[in-house]
Enzyme design. Structure first.
Site, PDB file in Angstrom:
ATOM      1  N   GLY A   1      95.486   2.697-104.121  1.00 43.68           N
ATOM      2  CA  GLY A   1      95.364   3.814-105.064  1.00 43.68           C
ATOM      3  C   GLY A   1      96.356   4.902-104.679  1.00 43.68           C
ATOM      4  O   GLY A   1      97.407   4.630-104.091  1.00 43.68           O
TER       5      GLY A   1
ATOM      6  N   ILE B   1      96.375   7.255-102.395  1.00 46.91           N
ATOM      7  CA  ILE B   1      96.730   7.465-100.982  1.00 46.91           C
ATOM      8  C   ILE B   1      97.631   6.336-100.485  1.00 46.91           C
ATOM      9  O   ILE B   1      98.639   6.580 -99.810  1.00 46.91           O
ATOM     10  CB  ILE B   1      95.460   7.612-100.114  1.00 46.91           C
ATOM     11  CG1 ILE B   1      94.726   8.908-100.487  1.00 46.91           C
ATOM     12  CG2 ILE B   1      95.818   7.619 -98.625  1.00 46.91           C
ATOM     13  CD1 ILE B   1      93.341   9.062 -99.885  1.00 46.91           C
TER      14      ILE B   1
ATOM     15  N   PRO C   1      92.524  -9.242-107.061  1.00 45.88           N
ATOM     16  CA  PRO C   1      93.568  -9.897-106.262  1.00 45.88           C
ATOM     17  C   PRO C   1      94.609 -10.585-107.132  1.00 45.88           C
ATOM     18  O   PRO C   1      94.275 -11.185-108.159  1.00 45.88           O
ATOM     19  CB  PRO C   1      92.791 -10.938-105.446  1.00 45.88           C
ATOM     20  CG  PRO C   1      91.378 -10.475-105.461  1.00 45.88           C
ATOM     21  CD  PRO C   1      91.178  -9.712-106.734  1.00 45.88           C
TER      22      PRO C   1
ATOM     23  N   HIS D   1      88.183  11.858 -88.074  1.00 46.97           N
ATOM     24  CA  HIS D   1      88.098  11.987 -89.530  1.00 46.97           C
ATOM     25  C   HIS D   1      88.758  13.289 -90.013  1.00 46.97           C
ATOM     26  O   HIS D   1      88.120  14.146 -90.629  1.00 46.97           O
ATOM     27  CB  HIS D   1      86.632  11.901 -89.996  1.00 46.97           C
ATOM     28  CG  HIS D   1      86.506  11.436 -91.415  1.00 46.97           C
ATOM     29  ND1 HIS D   1      85.430  10.702 -91.860  1.00 46.97           N
ATOM     30  CD2 HIS D   1      87.303  11.597 -92.493  1.00 46.97           C
ATOM     31  CE1 HIS D   1      85.587  10.438 -93.147  1.00 46.97           C
ATOM     32  NE2 HIS D   1      86.720  10.971 -93.544  1.00 46.97           N
TER      33      HIS D   1
ATOM     34  N   SER E   1      92.238  14.673 -94.339  1.00 50.18           N
ATOM     35  CA  SER E   1      92.599  15.719 -95.305  1.00 50.18           C
ATOM     36  C   SER E   1      92.645  17.100 -94.674  1.00 50.18           C
ATOM     37  O   SER E   1      92.710  18.107 -95.378  1.00 50.18           O
ATOM     38  CB  SER E   1      91.600  15.702 -96.470  1.00 50.18           C
ATOM     39  OG  SER E   1      90.293  15.968 -96.000  1.00 50.18           O
TER      40      SER E   1
HETATM   41  O1  LIG Z   1      87.140  11.020 -96.134  1.00 44.65           O
HETATM   42  C1  LIG Z   1      87.329  12.010 -96.765  1.00 44.65           C
HETATM   43  C2  LIG Z   1      87.022  12.153 -98.144  1.00 44.65           C
HETATM   44  O2  LIG Z   1      86.397  11.258 -98.724  1.00 44.65           O
HETATM   45  O3  LIG Z   1      87.377  13.188 -98.710  1.00 44.65           O
END
Ligand SMILES: O=CC(=O)O
Length: 339
Positions: A162, A164, A187, A304, A307
């Protein structure tokens, strides 16, 4: 006096977003004023009577919460791109709308993905660890010191392709990669959306993989960027690692449970793959210092922070508030999940 519409917000927000929320004096705003995760019991108690709830990815939105809130609940606004913490079916059957923030964080997460690829290939965690432990004097420069695979001429495999994934590919093209393959929920089929116009225009082949086996066996770099669903849970397993190249690295910027952690530890320990760069892991954040993964020198793990640029987090906060307000007023959200 008319009763004010109640909204619950599970975190203190960054300045501009907090101001935007607070200007709505017609709302009764009940907020968990902390930067730490909201207590589940607090949320269940305060959700009662709420028309909107703004949540973080650490807050589960499930039957229990929806029932605690009551039938007037109209909108959930999630401060995240991932929505695996939300029971979409439960929302759909109650006609509750779901807002999320998929667009504003793309650059920040793609930047971090490139960072993790390079860190995993160039042994950045291991190298820094040795310097910080005062071991540099015992390892003077030599031709093979801390050597790792080179990014140019790599085949990059994207599990999920997608925004990202595509933004990551855009950043990798100038590094001289030679090919990209991707696996989506369809696929072998080309992706529908070329978000940044690179798929058509890139000078290298960018092709759909037929299955995960092909992606695992042909990639020098595997980027895990798909949503967590029942069919992607542990998609990266012992079998997946056994197909990967010995010099390949894997990077996960999506959700921890897509990779079977025990299988990853084994793959690293047995040198079935070269290294790993992780922004997420199963059962995060509960990773103790003696976790076997942390004993693997070729694994880089960050908490994590995909972002976590100042600009992106400000935008995510503002967008979440806008989604919440739009849901209350039956207006168009900045980004809404189609349930
Ligand atoms: O992992 C981070 C998000 O889903 O924004």
């Amino acid at each position: 006096m008319a009763q004010r519409t109640k909204v619950v917000v599970t975190r203190q927000l960054i300045d501009e977003a907090q101001r935007l929320l607070d200007t709505n004096t017609d709302l009764e705003i009940v907020q968990w004023h902390s930067s730490n995760p909201c207590d589940r019991s607090w949320l269940l108690e305060h959700a009662k009577g709420a028309t909107g709830v703004l949540v973080m990815l650490s807050d589960k939105v499930d039957e229990e919460l929806l029932q605690a809130a009551g039938a007037q609940l109209k909108v959930i606004a999630s401060f995240s791109v991932g929505t695996d913490h939300v029971d979409r079916e439960a929302l759909k059957k109650r006609n509750i709308r779901l807002g999320y923030t998929p667009t504003c964080l793309t650059d920040a997460v793609a930047d971090l993905t490139v960072m993790l690829i390079l860190m995993a290939q160039r042994r950045a965690g291991e190298s820094m660890g040795k310097v910080l432990a005062g071991e540099w004097p015992q390892m003077p420069w030599h031709p093979l010191l801390m050597t790792g695979p080179q990014i140019s001429r790599s085949t990059v495999g994207f599990l999920g392709f997608g925004r990202i994934g595509q933004a990551t590919l855009k950043r990798l093209l100038p590094f001289g990669i030679s090919r990209a393959i991707y696996l989506t929920s369809k696929p072998g089929e080309p992706v529908q959306e070329d978000h940044f116009g690179i798929i058509k225009e890139a000078a290298i082949p960018i092709e759909p993989a037929k299955n995960w086996e092909q992606l695992a066996s042909e990639s020098d770099i595997v980027v895990v960027g798909c949503a967590l669903t029942p069919s992607t849970k542990h998609l990266v397993s012992t079998e997946f690692f056994s197909k990967m190249k010995k010099r390949a690295v894997i990077v996960n910027i999506a959700r921890g449970p897509i990779i079977d952690t025990n299988a990853l530890v084994e793959a690293l320990a047995q040198e079935k793959i070269f290294g790993a760069g992780l922004d997420v892991i199963e059962n995060e954040p509960n990773i103790s210092a003696d976790h076997p993964l942390l004993k693997q020198p070729r694994c880089v793990l960050v908490p994590h922070i995909g972002s976590a640029t100042i600009e992106t987090r400000e935008q995510m906060a503002t967008e979440s508030v806008k989604n919440l307000l739009a849901g209350l007023k039956d207006e168009a959200m900045v980004n809404e999940v189609e349930l």
